[in-house]
Design a protein around this motif. Structure first.
Motif, PDB file in Angstrom:
ATOM      1  N   TYR A 242    -108.360-144.713  20.705  1.00 24.09           N
ATOM      2  CA  TYR A 242    -108.856-145.149  19.397  1.00 24.09           C
ATOM      3  C   TYR A 242    -109.984-144.238  18.926  1.00 24.09           C
ATOM      4  N   GLY A 243    -110.101-144.129  17.606  1.00 28.64           N
ATOM      5  CA  GLY A 243    -111.205-143.423  16.972  1.00 28.64           C
ATOM      6  C   GLY A 243    -111.402-144.000  15.588  1.00 28.64           C
ATOM      7  N   PRO A 244    -112.355-143.497  14.820  1.00 36.59           N
ATOM      8  CA  PRO A 244    -112.537-143.985  13.449  1.00 36.59           C
ATOM      9  C   PRO A 244    -111.241-143.857  12.656  1.00 36.59           C
ATOM     10  N   ALA A 245    -110.904-144.874  11.873  1.00 37.00           N
ATOM     11  CA  ALA A 245    -109.650-144.878  11.109  1.00 37.00           C
ATOM     12  C   ALA A 245    -109.626-143.724  10.116  1.00 37.00           C
ATOM     13  N   ALA A 246    -108.445-143.139   9.935  1.00 31.02           N
ATOM     14  CA  ALA A 246    -108.293-141.987   9.041  1.00 31.02           C
ATOM     15  C   ALA A 246    -108.610-142.355   7.594  1.00 31.02           C
ATOM     16  N   THR A 247    -108.206-143.559   7.191  1.00 31.60           N
ATOM     17  CA  THR A 247    -108.514-144.051   5.850  1.00 31.60           C
ATOM     18  C   THR A 247    -109.457-145.236   5.979  1.00 31.60           C
ATOM     19  N   GLN A 248    -110.624-145.137   5.369  1.00 29.12           N
ATOM     20  CA  GLN A 248    -111.623-146.209   5.422  1.00 29.12           C
ATOM     21  C   GLN A 248    -111.541-147.020   4.127  1.00 29.12           C
ATOM     22  N   TYR A 249    -111.199-148.292   4.247  1.00 28.50           N
ATOM     23  CA  TYR A 249    -111.036-149.143   3.073  1.00 28.50           C
ATOM     24  C   TYR A 249    -112.339-149.863   2.752  1.00 28.50           C
ATOM     25  N   PRO A 250    -112.542-150.210   1.477  1.00 28.46           N
ATOM     26  CA  PRO A 250    -113.859-150.664   1.020  1.00 28.46           C
ATOM     27  C   PRO A 250    -114.156-152.149   1.195  1.00 28.46           C
ATOM     28  N   ASP A 251    -113.253-152.919   1.802  1.00 27.47           N
ATOM     29  CA  ASP A 251    -113.503-154.359   1.864  1.00 27.47           C
ATOM     30  C   ASP A 251    -114.318-154.780   3.090  1.00 27.47           C
ATOM     31  N   HIS A 252    -114.859-153.812   3.817  1.00 29.75           N
ATOM     32  CA  HIS A 252    -115.714-154.100   4.973  1.00 29.75           C
ATOM     33  C   HIS A 252    -117.177-153.865   4.611  1.00 29.75           C
ATOM     34  N   SER A 253    -118.055-154.728   5.105  1.00 35.87           N
ATOM     35  CA  SER A 253    -119.492-154.599   4.840  1.00 35.87           C
ATOM     36  C   SER A 253    -120.216-153.793   5.914  1.00 35.87           C
ATOM     37  N   ALA A 254    -119.463-153.265   6.867  1.00 35.08           N
ATOM     38  CA  ALA A 254    -120.066-152.474   7.944  1.00 35.08           C
ATOM     39  C   ALA A 254    -119.046-151.438   8.405  1.00 35.08           C
ATOM     40  N   ASN A 255    -119.531-150.459   9.157  1.00 32.61           N
ATOM     41  CA  ASN A 255    -118.672-149.410   9.695  1.00 32.61           C
ATOM     42  C   ASN A 255    -117.958-149.959  10.932  1.00 32.61           C
ATOM     43  N   ARG A 256    -116.740-150.431  10.757  1.00 33.10           N
ATOM     44  CA  ARG A 256    -116.055-151.087  11.881  1.00 33.10           C
ATOM     45  C   ARG A 256    -114.559-150.782  11.958  1.00 33.10           C
ATOM     46  N   GLN A 257    -114.040-149.877  11.136  1.00 29.94           N
ATOM     47  CA  GLN A 257    -112.597-149.655  11.108  1.00 29.94           C
ATOM     48  C   GLN A 257    -112.171-148.560  12.088  1.00 29.94           C
ATOM     49  N   LEU A 258    -111.391-148.955  13.087  1.00 28.24           N
ATOM     50  CA  LEU A 258    -110.838-148.027  14.074  1.00 28.24           C
ATOM     51  C   LEU A 258    -109.362-147.762  13.778  1.00 28.24           C
ATOM     52  N   GLY A 259    -108.871-146.639  14.280  1.00 24.97           N
ATOM     53  CA  GLY A 259    -107.451-146.334  14.205  1.00 24.97           C
ATOM     54  C   GLY A 259    -106.990-145.753  15.516  1.00 24.97           C
ATOM     55  N   VAL A 260    -105.770-146.065  15.922  1.00 23.94           N
ATOM     56  CA  VAL A 260    -105.241-145.530  17.171  1.00 23.94           C
ATOM     57  C   VAL A 260    -104.503-144.228  16.883  1.00 23.94           C
ATOM     58  N   THR A 261    -104.680-143.247  17.752  1.00 29.39           N
ATOM     59  CA  THR A 261    -103.962-141.985  17.615  1.00 29.39           C
ATOM     60  C   THR A 261    -102.460-142.250  17.638  1.00 29.39           C
ATOM     61  N   GLY A 262    -101.743-141.694  16.674  1.00 30.38           N
ATOM     62  CA  GLY A 262    -100.296-141.876  16.636  1.00 30.38           C
ATOM     63  C   GLY A 262     -99.851-143.180  16.002  1.00 30.38           C
ATOM     64  N   ARG A 263    -100.788-143.875  15.351  1.00 36.86           N
ATOM     65  CA  ARG A 263    -100.495-145.129  14.663  1.00 36.86           C
ATOM     66  C   ARG A 263     -99.982-146.194  15.644  1.00 36.86           C
ATOM     67  N   SER A 264     -99.529-147.307  15.113  1.00 33.09           N
ATOM     68  CA  SER A 264     -99.143-148.437  15.966  1.00 33.09           C
ATOM     69  C   SER A 264     -97.959-148.125  16.873  1.00 33.09           C
ATOM     70  N   VAL A 265     -97.086-147.225  16.434  1.00 24.55           N
ATOM     71  CA  VAL A 265     -95.936-146.878  17.277  1.00 24.55           C
ATOM     72  C   VAL A 265     -96.410-146.346  18.618  1.00 24.55           C
ATOM     73  N   ASN A 266     -97.452-145.520  18.601  1.00 29.33           N
ATOM     74  CA  ASN A 266     -97.977-144.986  19.857  1.00 29.33           C
ATOM     75  C   ASN A 266     -98.635-146.087  20.680  1.00 29.33           C
ATOM     76  N   TYR A 267     -99.380-146.975  20.020  1.00 32.73           N
ATOM     77  CA  TYR A 267     -99.994-148.104  20.738  1.00 32.73           C
ATOM     78  C   TYR A 267     -98.933-148.915  21.461  1.00 32.73           C
TER      79      TYR A 267
END
Length: 600
Positions: A242-267
């Motif tokens: 996991y690392g910081p998500a490639a696209t950060q969406y604005p509906d969060h009030s804090a820096n908390r969005q992670l993304g897994v390498t290779g998207r969910s298929v890899n997970y």
């Protein structure tokens, strides 16, 4: 069901014709044919030797990884083995299967043959059905994000697990998401993301706000308090990348969005490897039918059927139901959903919900469905999820959203829930993204990065897809001409663009207070439809904080636990970005931990 029937008839029509007029043999050689799959054109290469179908290879497609894999492997092989294109579609990948068969029909015609001669279904003698019995500490029903997470967690806690999945591949609806996860309370958030102001309470506030306060507070509190530990387990113990998500969406009030390498298929693939590596048993194409209960009403197993028609009886000390939602069953959805695009998986048919209700299980929010903006209708009533492409383009360019009057109606950088509601409120519930040359280049780059389409040519092909008399996309050096093609008022759009550019020059969006990132410049201009889409449901079974399934009186149904979309309430009327996947994973882990604890 109607859509599937029409698709099957369309494929059958490709193979129809007079047998008497058919060319008796095919000409040897290699031929390319094309057909329409789930996400666009599928191309096959057919090799003919001695008048027979020697090989069929899919050489180009834009189908969704995880959903289409079995069809891409099985259908070509079956066509060659049976010398017939009248082979069975792969469960859960009907549109991909039909697209391959249509492409083979096209290639057969090019080889000088009549597809009707290769449309005879061969019926073999089936083996007599039998009963298969197996036992484990825990049976998990459904191998999507929640089920595979539950299965892995239970195995790491020392329990034997049988994981069953009705589809030929794992993943469920999880294969369609980017693999994002909230990091609230995790070591990674504190030490790597350098976020120290986030908290379970702040995350809960965001979840309730986006969910329009229709959430189950018990589940919201549980997921926000437990997600940090789950993230640490995934990153530190299981080494999931996991690392910081490639696209950060604005509906969060804090820096908390992670993304897994290779998207969910890899997970999913990584978790499957871990599950099998620890001795877990995975049964694919095994569809749960009912629960096995003892004399006291405790759930002690599952009855299922496999692809060969065998009865599979699985006994256990606990059952974790992770069978997904019911987005693919139109009869279970609110009537309003007929107006929107379905982009989910065929397996979302509410099997687990029906099974649990047979035990008098309670439910919550069954009228709520997860909807998203920015769908592109590439097949009738089915849409591509172009959200990341649109979102990133808006952040980095002067592209705008308009309605069919040519008017802006929202801050284009608003949260997805806001964009969804705003789109629904427009005439015919349709929005349009208007892009200049620079914005289109960004849209293309993000679409290719996210594998929304196989290549840029597939995006250009949107101009040829027509729905209700209008194309999915218009391209022109003239803004007015592009507007006319899409059914947008040309005068209204030109006035809006002039006003938008004037605000950009002045340095402030006085209409919607959007953060400015440029105006609209030179063409060619691209205008792409943006329709509301959905894939799964927000309502489901009622559960407590330990994911015990509750009956209609609020009492625990002994031995039965739930995880993922089969459980309702956590996300209320809408889910904050990353929360559908966060709920799937966290609820799976918590259900497994509770079940293991209860077994002691």
């Amino acid at each position: 069901m109607i859509a599937k029937t029409m698709a099957a008839l369309a494929v059958a029509a490709l193979f129809s014709g007079s047998l008497a007029a058919a060319t008796p043999t095919l000409k040897d050689g290699t031929y390319t044919g094309t057909g329409s799959g789930r996400n666009g054109e599928i191309a096959v290469e057919l090799t003919v030797k001695a008048g027979k179908l020697a090989t069929v290879n899919v050489v180009r497609h834009g189908e969704t990884a995880g959903i289409s894999d079995a069809a891409l492997a099985r259908v070509p092989a079956a066509i060659v083995a049976e010398q017939s294109a009248a082979v069975d579609a792969v469960t859960g990948a009907t549109m991909t299967s039909d697209g391959i068969k249509a492409a083979v029909a096209d290639a057969i015609r090019k080889a000088g043959g009549d597809p009707a001669l290769f449309a005879v279904k061969k019926v073999g003698k089936k083996a007599a059905a039998k009963t298969i019995k197996e036992n484990a500490d825990i049976v998990v029903v459904g191998a999507g994000g929640s089920g595979i997470s539950a299965a892995v967690r239970a195995e790491t806690l020392g329990k034997s697990v049988i994981l069953i999945e009705k589809m030929p591949t794992i993943g469920g609806a999880t294969v369609l998401n980017a693999g994002t996860l909230i990091a609230t309370g995790s070591r990674y958030q504190r030490e790597v993301m350098k976020e120290t102001k986030d908290s379970p309470e702040l995350a809960a506030e965001d979840i309730f706000r986006v969910g329009k306060h229709k959430n189950d507070p018990v589940l919201v509190r549980m997921v926000t308090e437990r997600v940090g530990g789950v993230v640490d387990w995934l990153i530190d113990d299981l080494k999931i990348p996991y690392g910081p998500a490639a696209t950060q969406y604005p509906d969060h009030s804090a820096n908390r969005q992670l993304g897994v390498t290779g998207r969910s298929v890899n997970y999913l693939n990584l978790m499957r490897e871990k599950f099998l590596g620890m001795g877990g048993k995975l049964l694919l194409e095994t569809r749960a039918q009912s629960f096995i209960t003892d004399a006291n009403g405790r759930v002690v197993g599952v009855k299922a059927t496999d692809a060969s028609g065998n009865t599979v009886e699985l006994t256990s000390k606990a059952v974790i139901l992770a069978s997904g939602g019911f987005g693919a069953d139109q009869t279970m959805l609110p009537p309003s959903m007929k107006n929107y695009l379905f982009y989910g998986v065929d397996g979302e048919t509410g099997d687990g919900l029906k099974m649990a209700r047979a035990l008098n299980a309670g439910t919550i929010n069954l009228d709520l469905v997860k909807m998203y903006p920015q769908g592109v209708e590439t097949r009738p009533h089915h849409g591509l999820a172009a959200t990341a492409s649109s979102t990133d383009t808006m952040k980095a360019s002067g592209a705008i959203y308009v309605n069919n009057l040519g008017k802006r109606f929202v801050d284009e950088n608003a949260g997805l829930g806001v964009l969804t509601d705003a789109t629904v409120a427009q005439p015919d519930s349709i929005a349009y993204i208007v892009m200049d040359k620079a914005a289109w280049e960004k849209y293309v780059a993000k679409s290719l990065e996210d594998k929304l389409v196989p290549d840029a040519a597939a995006l250009d092909g949107w101009t040829k897809i027509v729905n209700n008399g209008r194309p999915v996309m218009a391209v022109s050096d003239s803004l007015e001409e592009a507007a006319r093609t899409m059914g947008i008022d040309p005068k209204g759009l030109t006035e809006t663009v002039a006003h938008w550019n004037a605000m950009v020059k002045a340095g402030k969006d006085t209409d919607f207070n959007r953060k400015l990132s440029g105006g609209l410049g030179v063409g060619p201009y691209h205008i792409v439809e943006q329709k509301v889409r959905y894939q799964t449901t927000l309502g489901g079974l009622k559960a407590d904080a330990g994911l015990h399934i509750l009956d209609t009186a609020g009492k625990v149904i002994p031995g039965l636990y739930g995880a993922g979309c089969v459980v309702g309430g956590a996300n209320g009327a809408d889910s904050m970005t990353a929360m559908m996947n966060s709920w799937a994973i966290v609820s799976g882990v918590v259900a497994a931990e509770t079940a293991v604890k209860d077994l002691k």
